[in-house]
Design a protein around this motif. Sequence first.
Motif, short mmCIF file in Angstrom:
data_model
loop_
_atom_site.label_atom_id
_atom_site.label_comp_id
_atom_site.label_asym_id
_atom_site.label_seq_id
_atom_site.Cartn_x
_atom_site.Cartn_y
_atom_site.Cartn_z
N ILE A 68 -4.54 9.87 7.19
CA ILE A 68 -3.75 8.70 6.77
C ILE A 68 -4.28 7.44 7.44
O ILE A 68 -4.41 6.39 6.80
CB ILE A 68 -2.25 8.91 7.11
N ASP A 69 -4.64 7.52 8.72
CA ASP A 69 -5.20 6.36 9.43
C ASP A 69 -6.53 5.93 8.82
O ASP A 69 -6.79 4.74 8.65
CB ASP A 69 -5.39 6.67 10.92
N SER A 102 -5.75 4.20 5.51
CA SER A 102 -5.09 2.91 5.74
C SER A 102 -6.06 1.84 6.22
O SER A 102 -6.03 0.70 5.74
CB SER A 102 -3.97 3.05 6.76
N LYS A 103 -6.92 2.20 7.17
CA LYS A 103 -7.88 1.23 7.71
C LYS A 103 -8.83 0.74 6.62
O LYS A 103 -9.12 -0.46 6.54
CB LYS A 103 -8.68 1.85 8.85
N GLN A 106 -7.07 -1.64 4.02
CA GLN A 106 -6.83 -2.99 4.53
C GLN A 106 -8.06 -3.88 4.35
O GLN A 106 -7.95 -5.09 4.25
CB GLN A 106 -6.40 -2.95 5.99
N VAL A 134 0.85 -1.20 0.00
CA VAL A 134 0.00 0.00 0.00
C VAL A 134 0.88 1.24 0.00
O VAL A 134 1.80 1.36 0.81
CB VAL A 134 -0.93 0.03 1.23
N GLN A 135 0.59 2.16 -0.93
CA GLN A 135 1.28 3.45 -0.97
C GLN A 135 0.23 4.56 -0.90
O GLN A 135 -0.75 4.53 -1.65
CB GLN A 135 2.06 3.61 -2.27
N ILE A 136 0.46 5.51 -0.02
CA ILE A 136 -0.43 6.67 0.09
C ILE A 136 0.42 7.90 -0.18
O ILE A 136 1.41 8.14 0.49
CB ILE A 136 -1.06 6.75 1.49
#
Length: 99
Positions: free
Chosen positions: A17-18, A21-22, A25, A3-5
């Motif tokens: 960002i959290d 990301s969550k 996933q 994963v790239q943000i």
Amino acid sequence: MNVQIQTVHFDADSKLIDHVSKKIQKLNTFYDRIISVEVFLKLDGIAHQIKDKIAEIKVHIPRQDLFVKHESKSFEESFDLAFDSVVNQIKKTKEKKFQ
């Protein structure tokens, strides 16, 4: 799953960002052969006072890439709309492969 943000024209706070990301996933629950995911968060209309927030998601699966782009007034809303769209694309792709 890799994963790239990436953020373009701004620095994202940890809360955003959290959130991203969550959600990313969770993609593994829809399709377990995802190779990588790239998320781009961008500010549009830099020259204007009102800046639209753009979220782009690229999902790399074997023999295919999926791409979604949404924009709205907040990054969370843009990302959530794009995420819903990419989930639908993943489900359709998975159905086609297993028919």
